[in-house]
Design a protein around this motif. Structure first.
Motif, PDB file in Angstrom:
ATOM      1  N   PHE A 110      38.945 -89.836  68.805  1.00  0.00           N
ATOM      2  CA  PHE A 110      40.459 -90.079  69.026  1.00  0.00           C
ATOM      3  C   PHE A 110      40.773 -90.917  71.178  1.00  0.00           C
ATOM      4  CE2 PHE A 110      45.277 -88.979  69.944  1.00  0.00           C
ATOM      5  CZ  PHE A 110      45.260 -90.692  69.162  1.00  0.00           C
ATOM      6  N   LEU A 127      44.776 -79.615  65.598  1.00  0.00           N
ATOM      7  CA  LEU A 127      45.623 -79.714  64.536  1.00  0.00           C
ATOM      8  C   LEU A 127      45.264 -80.584  63.562  1.00  0.00           C
ATOM      9  CD1 LEU A 127      48.660 -79.379  66.558  1.00  0.00           C
ATOM     10  CD2 LEU A 127      47.087 -77.594  65.624  1.00  0.00           C
ATOM     11  N   ALA A 128      44.581 -81.558  63.807  1.00  0.00           N
ATOM     12  CA  ALA A 128      44.284 -82.730  62.847  1.00  0.00           C
ATOM     13  C   ALA A 128      43.556 -83.017  62.111  1.00  0.00           C
ATOM     14  CB  ALA A 128      44.187 -84.532  63.408  1.00  0.00           C
ATOM     15  N   ILE A 181      39.350 -93.808  71.871  1.00  0.00           N
ATOM     16  CA  ILE A 181      39.783 -94.886  71.068  1.00  0.00           C
ATOM     17  C   ILE A 181      41.354 -95.479  72.401  1.00  0.00           C
ATOM     18  CG2 ILE A 181      41.332 -95.824  69.485  1.00  0.00           C
ATOM     19  CD1 ILE A 181      39.327 -94.182  67.772  1.00  0.00           C
ATOM     20  N   CYS A 182      42.004 -94.186  72.384  1.00  0.00           N
ATOM     21  CA  CYS A 182      43.233 -94.642  73.004  1.00  0.00           C
ATOM     22  C   CYS A 182      42.897 -95.020  75.088  1.00  0.00           C
ATOM     23  CB  CYS A 182      43.609 -93.012  73.609  1.00  0.00           C
ATOM     24  SG  CYS A 182      44.314 -93.172  71.425  1.00  0.00           S
ATOM     25  N   TRP A 183      42.140 -94.179  75.294  1.00  0.00           N
ATOM     26  CA  TRP A 183      41.567 -94.863  76.798  1.00  0.00           C
ATOM     27  C   TRP A 183      40.458 -94.490  77.307  1.00  0.00           C
ATOM     28  CZ3 TRP A 183      44.359 -90.068  75.564  1.00  0.00           C
ATOM     29  CH2 TRP A 183      45.059 -90.049  75.083  1.00  0.00           C
ATOM     30  N   TYR A 185      45.687 -84.397  80.918  1.00  0.00           N
ATOM     31  CA  TYR A 185      46.386 -84.727  79.690  1.00  0.00           C
ATOM     32  C   TYR A 185      45.234 -85.548  77.965  1.00  0.00           C
ATOM     33  CZ  TYR A 185      46.714 -90.141  80.704  1.00  0.00           C
ATOM     34  OH  TYR A 185      46.686 -91.402  81.005  1.00  0.00           O
TER      35      TYR A 185
END
Lengths: 217, 359
Positions: free
Chosen positions: B131, B108-109, B134-136, B97
């Motif tokens: 991204f 998309l971004a 930073i998240c995980w 994931y």
């Protein structure tokens, strides 16, 4: 049923457009900063929206009166004075949402009291309009603000913290969504969605947001 | 073909065989050995990660093109390259994931809001990876030890190892031989550890002229110089250069990411400047940054400045070529002479009569 006259219809149209197709945040570009940094959860979003409504509507209502008595140079100060004095009411109204709401929002509530609608919009437009128009304006602005804040805050809380209004929903969370840059991204996507809807429904943007060219013709 | 034997076509009149398809195909060919090596070290999970990334990115790309109201181009493989790059930057034990999220952010971004293929402001793979980092960070920067077969699905229970980049950040003595690192027998990002294979891939891309030599060369020179002047390893200057250049995703990024044609400058000298500044910024991220490898973050930062390098070089080189960089009669220490004002003839509003024209 009594037929509404043309002026009333155009007044209603003008104001209701501000909820979606001339949304103050997504189309007008007003009060963007507070939403992007402040609205990291649903509770914060609701608190921001309540504060915005309580702070802005009195200023818009009082704008014609202030314009009648106060010279131009001092008007912005008067608006700021009104909005800042309403801030105490707003803080009292916001406090029951969560005991930590002032810690998480901090300086952004007072900053919201001096928003663009209070400083610029009231001076440019509200001074010349009547009380009914201004009341509708204030309510529609607040509703528009509420929709955007709830969407951005909800999305960021759901996927950034895995919770919604403090209740755990998702196991996995992407904490980068709570950073300001994600706020900008989501606001950009929402603005694109509003623009798409506007094209689909053939709606005109509010003249003061589109430079007033369309309505001057 | 018309009656004169000429082919009538609209511009552009492309006469080289190079196209988006060949460039992106070259990139995919160059990445294939890295996947094979990753398969050798970590088992089939590495290949599946690559497939997941490529498929997600390609499908999202097609959907975005359709949503924009354009015709999807099946020969446009740039999304596949993005989707293949992202897993190579991550450890082989990364959950699927995370790769999917990185691809979603990348396409998309980053790619489509700016107008799709060829218009992106940032390197999509870099932003997608940043991204997720930073998240995980605990997933993205924990590397499994090489030479163990990882479970294909479900929870991965792998023996983790400290990567050389992390060792350098702590200022500890590296536990590995430099020779092992060159062969890729070190913990690290899935595709970025095998230095020899990356260099071979870089050579292939250079020979095929898919990437230029200016930005990579100046990048390596500057970062090597900085590693020599301010070493972090306790073994002296020259081994420091080796450790810095071979650890983390530096060399992989130099070959595959800094040379990306869309987000790097277009002029030759601008590319040299771009590579040199990127090298310095990457090393600064390593010295002062929070993560063990700041290559991707430095790259995103430098992507913003790429058009600026082009413009500065355009202006400065033009002035140097025409000798107008310095003012005329310039002598250091002396005051510049006042400029002579040219007297322009005043435009007369009077219409010229025929006699005046004749005279």
């Amino acid at each position: 049923m009594k037929k509404m006259n043309a002026a009333t219809v155009s007044l209603m149209n003008d104001s209701f457009r501000k909820i979606l197709f001339s949304n103050p945040v997504l189309v007008g570009g007003m009060v963007v900063g507070e939403i992007i940094i402040g609205a990291t959860s649903l509770q914060n979003a609701i608190a921001l929206s309540i504060t915005f409504a309580i702070v802005t509507i009195p200023v818009l209502l009082l704008a014609p009166l202030i314009a009648y008595f106060v010279p131009k140079t001092w008007r912005i100060l008067c608006y700021a004075l009104v909005s800042m004095s309403m801030l105490f009411t707003a803080q009292a109204a916001v406090a029951p949402i969560s005991p930590t709401i002032f810690d998480s929002l901090g300086i952004y509530l007072p900053l919201l009291a001096l928003n663009t609608v209070v400083v610029a919009y009231s001076r440019l437009i509200s001074e010349e309009k009547g009380v009914v128009f201004n009341l509708l304006d204030g309510i529609c602005f607040s509703l528009g603000f509420l929709i955007v804040a709830v969407l951005i805050g909800g999305i960021r809380e759901l996927f950034g913290s895995g919770t919604l209004w403090g209740y755990e929903i998702l196991q996995r969370k992407a904490s980068a969504l709570k950073l300001p840059f994600s706020g900008f991204l989501i606001a950009g996507f929402l603005a694109a969605a509003v623009e798409g809807l506007r094209i689909v429904f053939h709606a005109k943007p509010y003249e003061h947001f589109s430079g007033g060219k369309e309505d001057q013709k | 073909m018309n009656e004169h034997g000429l082919i009538l076509q609209n511009a552009p009149h492309v006469r080289t065989s190079e196209s988006l398809f060949t460039v992106m195909g070259d990139m995919i060919v160059a990445m294939a050995p890295l996947y094979v090596i990753a398969w050798f070290y970590y088992g089939p999970r590495a290949l599946l990660l690559g497939l997941t990334g490529a498929a997600t990115a390609w499908v999202l790309d097609m959907l975005s093109v359709l949503a924009c109201g354009r015709r999807p181009d099946l020969r446009d493989l740039s999304a596949v390259v993005t989707g293949l790059l992202i897993p190579l930057l991550m450890p082989a034990s990364i959950p699927y994931y995370v790769v999917v999220t990185a691809c979603i952010v990348a396409i998309l971004a980053v790619k489509f809001p700016f107008g799709g293929t060829g218009n992106n402001l940032f390197n999509p793979a870099a932003v997608g990876f940043a991204f997720t980092a930073i998240c995980w960070p605990e997933l993205v920067f924990s590397y499994p030890a090489p030479m163990q077969e990882l479970a294909v699905a479900g929870e991965v229970a792998a023996k983790t190892a400290v990567s050389p980049a992390h060792n350098l950040m702590l200022g500890a003595i590296p536990s590995l031989d430099l020779f092992d690192m060159i062969l890729g027998n070190a913990a690290g990002p899935m595709g970025a550890t095998n230095i020899l294979v990356i260099l071979a891939c870089g050579l292939y891309l250079l020979v095929r002229r898919t990437i230029g030599w200016r930005a990579p060369l100046s990048f390596l020179l500057v970062s090597g110089l900085m590693a020599m002047m301010w070493p972090r390893s306790p073994f002296g200057t020259f081994s420091s250069v080796g450790w810095e250049l071979c650890s983390g995703m530096l060399l992989f990024g130099v070959v595959f990411m800094i040379t990306e044609p869309v987000t790097s400058p277009k002029r030759g000298f601008a590319k040299v400047l771009y590579g040199a500044t990127s090298g310095a910024v990457v090393m600064l991220f390593r010295y002062f940054g929070g993560f063990e490898d700041g290559f991707v973050f430095a790259l995103i930062l430098m992507n913003v400045f790429a058009p600026l390098f082009d413009r500065v070089c355009e202006n400065v080189l033009h002035k140097i070529r025409h000798g107008t960089l310095l003012p005329k009669n310039f002598a250091p220490g002396a005051e510049n002479p006042p400029k002579e004002k040219k007297k322009l003839p005043k435009p007369s509003l009077k219409k010229k009569t025929e006699t005046e024209v004749g005279a």
